[in-house]
Design a protein around this motif. Structure first.
Motif, PDB file in Angstrom:
ATOM      1  N   ILE A 244       9.605  83.909  48.175  1.00 44.41           N
ATOM      2  CA  ILE A 244       9.455  85.293  48.613  1.00 44.41           C
ATOM      3  C   ILE A 244       8.262  85.905  47.888  1.00 44.41           C
ATOM      4  O   ILE A 244       7.751  85.342  46.913  1.00 44.41           O
ATOM      5  CB  ILE A 244      10.742  86.106  48.313  1.00 44.41           C
ATOM      6  N   GLU A 245       7.801  87.059  48.358  1.00 46.41           N
ATOM      7  CA  GLU A 245       6.648  87.689  47.714  1.00 46.41           C
ATOM      8  C   GLU A 245       7.058  88.466  46.472  1.00 46.41           C
ATOM      9  O   GLU A 245       6.395  88.403  45.436  1.00 46.41           O
ATOM     10  CB  GLU A 245       5.920  88.605  48.714  1.00 46.41           C
TER      11      GLU A 245
ATOM     12  N   ASP B   5      12.629  91.476  47.509  1.00 47.18           N
ATOM     13  CA  ASP B   5      12.836  90.999  48.878  1.00 47.18           C
ATOM     14  C   ASP B   5      14.143  90.242  49.037  1.00 47.18           C
ATOM     15  O   ASP B   5      14.554  89.944  50.158  1.00 47.18           O
ATOM     16  CB  ASP B   5      11.673  90.093  49.297  1.00 47.18           C
TER      17      ASP B   5
ATOM     18  N   CYS C  27       7.613  84.623  52.739  1.00 44.20           N
ATOM     19  CA  CYS C  27       6.674  85.684  52.387  1.00 44.20           C
ATOM     20  C   CYS C  27       6.559  86.678  53.536  1.00 44.20           C
ATOM     21  O   CYS C  27       6.633  86.298  54.715  1.00 44.20           O
ATOM     22  CB  CYS C  27       5.298  85.096  52.061  1.00 44.20           C
ATOM     23  N   ARG C  28       6.368  87.951  53.176  1.00 41.10           N
ATOM     24  CA  ARG C  28       6.370  89.009  54.188  1.00 41.10           C
ATOM     25  C   ARG C  28       5.283  88.822  55.243  1.00 41.10           C
ATOM     26  O   ARG C  28       5.521  88.992  56.432  1.00 41.10           O
ATOM     27  CB  ARG C  28       6.167  90.374  53.514  1.00 41.10           C
ATOM     28  N   ASN C  29       4.103  88.491  54.795  1.00 41.14           N
ATOM     29  CA  ASN C  29       2.950  88.403  55.697  1.00 41.14           C
ATOM     30  C   ASN C  29       2.527  86.945  55.822  1.00 41.14           C
ATOM     31  O   ASN C  29       2.311  86.264  54.817  1.00 41.14           O
ATOM     32  CB  ASN C  29       1.795  89.248  55.141  1.00 41.14           C
ATOM     33  N   SER C  30       2.424  86.458  57.044  1.00 37.96           N
ATOM     34  CA  SER C  30       2.031  85.067  57.265  1.00 37.96           C
ATOM     35  C   SER C  30       0.719  84.950  58.027  1.00 37.96           C
ATOM     36  O   SER C  30       0.382  83.880  58.527  1.00 37.96           O
ATOM     37  CB  SER C  30       3.133  84.320  58.029  1.00 37.96           C
TER      38      SER C  30
ATOM     39  N   ARG D 163       8.576  86.945  62.541  1.00 36.63           N
ATOM     40  CA  ARG D 163       9.096  88.154  61.911  1.00 36.63           C
ATOM     41  C   ARG D 163       9.420  87.871  60.448  1.00 36.63           C
ATOM     42  O   ARG D 163       9.801  86.760  60.082  1.00 36.63           O
ATOM     43  CB  ARG D 163      10.378  88.601  62.622  1.00 36.63           C
ATOM     44  N   SER D 164       9.307  88.883  59.616  1.00 35.01           N
ATOM     45  CA  SER D 164       9.707  88.760  58.223  1.00 35.01           C
ATOM     46  C   SER D 164      11.196  89.080  58.096  1.00 35.01           C
ATOM     47  O   SER D 164      11.699  89.996  58.752  1.00 35.01           O
ATOM     48  CB  SER D 164       8.900  89.709  57.348  1.00 35.01           C
ATOM     49  N   HIS D 165      11.914  88.345  57.252  1.00 34.50           N
ATOM     50  CA  HIS D 165      13.324  88.652  57.033  1.00 34.50           C
ATOM     51  C   HIS D 165      13.480  90.039  56.417  1.00 34.50           C
ATOM     52  O   HIS D 165      14.529  90.670  56.521  1.00 34.50           O
ATOM     53  CB  HIS D 165      13.951  87.606  56.106  1.00 34.50           C
ATOM     54  N   HIS D 166      12.406  90.531  55.798  1.00 35.75           N
ATOM     55  CA  HIS D 166      12.434  91.841  55.139  1.00 35.75           C
ATOM     56  C   HIS D 166      12.548  92.982  56.155  1.00 35.75           C
ATOM     57  O   HIS D 166      12.985  94.089  55.829  1.00 35.75           O
ATOM     58  CB  HIS D 166      11.174  92.015  54.291  1.00 35.75           C
ATOM     59  N   SER D 167      12.171  92.711  57.424  1.00 38.81           N
ATOM     60  CA  SER D 167      12.162  93.758  58.451  1.00 38.81           C
ATOM     61  C   SER D 167      13.467  93.840  59.231  1.00 38.81           C
ATOM     62  O   SER D 167      13.582  94.643  60.157  1.00 38.81           O
ATOM     63  CB  SER D 167      11.007  93.499  59.424  1.00 38.81           C
TER      64      SER D 167
END
Length: 502
Positions: free
Chosen positions: A8-9, A13, A59-62, A170-174
């Motif tokens: 994760i970043e 998160d 990671c949030r952004n790929s 999609r990010s799991h964070h969203s």
């Protein structure tokens, strides 16, 4: 056994999920300050021996050159199996790239109902190939096989039928609360080892996946044989696990793959073999053997070029005029017609006159552009010689079904098979053993079952099977457990050889 890292970043998160030592930040992964597998694994890293890791990149952004992109890039550079891979990130970054893949996928949406309140647009979220929308489960699984990533948003549109319009990582964070639960359950199922208590110190030397098809009508090995394979593996220090096509993304966990499902080129078994080979695993059936053995057109040409004794064979082309007259000039009736990719006598028919020949050809040409015509050699039984690494390991006689010319007779509701007799290889005729070795040597050094007809002191090779049957009580009737140990001893030799080259 491969260990698993979730990257994760930021520590924040992961606040919504259970803590785990397998969850590390990208910064920790970057500088190697993580610890999985205990002190032994840490010592191996310090000694530069490397480790078998599977990385789940959350990671949030790929996007290109983001932390997520570099995470997958670095994982691949380190030889870690990573999801999503750089290729997946690149493919999903441009619609034109993933559209090429979608065009080759089967019509999984063909039977879906027209839109109601959705106004012709619908979004499905896939978590490791699963979804909370039951009717789209198969679609999510297929897309996950092509584009493996933790969270994938699938946009559907309706235009005379539903179709996939867009794919988006999609990010799991969203995710919202309900989706977070679905994501956690999917992650739990996909990577149980993140949560599972570690095994005791007593470990097997290697891990082997045995691929089976639980729905297959004629599997290469029956359930008892599979149990005996597993027992043989354990006696050699190999831990065996039965897997199915749902476990495609788990392949990097293992050291080897043994395919015990009927293989075909246009089939998931071939994708498994290719993926295993790419991962550096020991694999039987290897993809080259599948490619060469599952098509009788290829085998006929291979036998001809390598002077392997075989029945006279001619190729027939769909829509070619005058070929029946030319065929009759070369082969006498009765003759045998075969589709190129048939198995267990399916797609194999005998014809005794021109009328029957024309009728059968018309039917078979609906399935294939090319058909094989072969001289008919009648024998009371077919020899099956099991060959492993260019050495015969078992010999069977498969007898024809009573009052029939094949060892299998397919009826409307059931399939009959003839009797069998299993012998030590030294009791098989030398001409038959020689023909088996001559047929398999140009294919490879894998595990093959060679079907041979013996006539007038010559062994005529009918075909080579890349995943021959090993059924308890049949092929093992003479050697018993020794047959299973012989096959897995070859796996062990190859896995040790692979390990010594690292």
């Amino acid at each position: 056994m491969a260990d698993t890292l979730i990257i994760i970043e930021n520590k924040s998160d992961w606040e919504a999920y259970y803590p785990s030592e397998n969850v590390v930040t990208f910064e920790e992964y970057l500088d190697g300050s993580y610890n999985t597998g205990g002190e032994d694994a840490s010592n191996k890293r310090a000694e530069g021996k490397g480790e078998r890791l599977r990385v789940i990149n959350l990671c949030r952004n790929s996007s290109y050159l983001s932390a997520g992109y570099y995470c997958s890039l670095l994982a691949e550079a380190r030889g870690h199996g990573v999801i999503p891979s750089v290729r997946t990130l690149n493919d999903l970054s441009k619609r034109a790239l993933y559209r090429l893949e979608l065009d080759y996928m089967p019509g999984l949406l063909a039977k879906k109902s027209p839109p109601g309140e959705t106004n012709g647009a619908l979004k499905i979220v896939s978590f490791f190939g699963t979804t909370i929308n039951p009717e789209y489960t198969e679609l999510a699984r297929k897309l996950f096989e092509h584009f493996p990533c933790p969270v994938l948003e699938i946009s559907l549109v309706y235009d005379k039928g539903w179709k996939v319009d867009m794919l988006k990582i999609r990010s799991h964070h969203s995710l919202d609360d309900s989706d977070e639960t679905a994501f956690a359950n999917a992650l739990d199922e996909f990577s149980l080892k993140v949560w599972r208590k570690r095994r005791s110190k007593k470990q097997f030397r290697y891990d082997l996946a045995i691929l089976i098809d639980e729905e297959e009508k004629f599997p290469p090995s029956n359930k008892t044989a599979l149990k005996r394979f597993i027992a043989a593996g354990k006696s050699l220090g190999i831990d065996c696990e039965l897997i199915t096509q749902r476990d495609y993304l788990r392949l990097p966990e293992y050291d080897g793959l043994f395919i015990r499902a009927t293989t075909s080129i246009n089939h998931y078994t071939y994708r498994f073999a290719k993926r295993a080979e790419m991962e550096g695993m020991v694999v039987i059936d290897d993809p080259t053997s599948i490619l060469r053995c599952t098509n009788k057109i290829y085998l006929a040409d291979l036998f001809r070029n390598n002077k392997v004794p075989a029945p006279q064979t001619e190729l027939l082309f769909k829509g070619k005029p005058l070929q029946i007259e030319l065929l009759e000039a070369k082969l006498d009736y009765p003759m045998v017609l075969k589709i190129p990719d048939g198995a267990f006598s399916v797609g194999v028919e005998k014809v005794s006159n021109r009328e029957a020949l024309q009728a059968v050809l018309a039917r078979l040409f609906e399935k294939s552009t090319l058909i094989l015509a072969q001289e008919f050699l009648y024998t009371e039984f077919d020899w099956r010689i099991g060959v492993l690494n260019n050495k015969p390991i078992y010999a069977c006689r498969y007898y024809m079904v009573r009052n029939h010319w094949q060892i299998y007779q397919h009826g409307a509701t059931k399939t009959a098979s003839g009797n069998f007799e299993t012998l030590p290889t030294f009791e098989a005729p030398k001409a038959v053993l020689d023909a088996a070795i001559r047929a398999t040597r140009p294919i490879g050094n894998g595990f093959y079952g060679v079907d041979i007809k013996e006539k007038n002191g010559t062994g005529y090779v009918i075909e080579v099977n890349d995943n021959p049957s090993i059924d308890s009580g049949v092929e093992d009737h003479y050697l018993g457990d020794e047959l299973y140990k012989t096959i897995f001893s070859e796996f062990l030799r190859r896995m040790e050889l692979r390990g010594s080259k690292k």
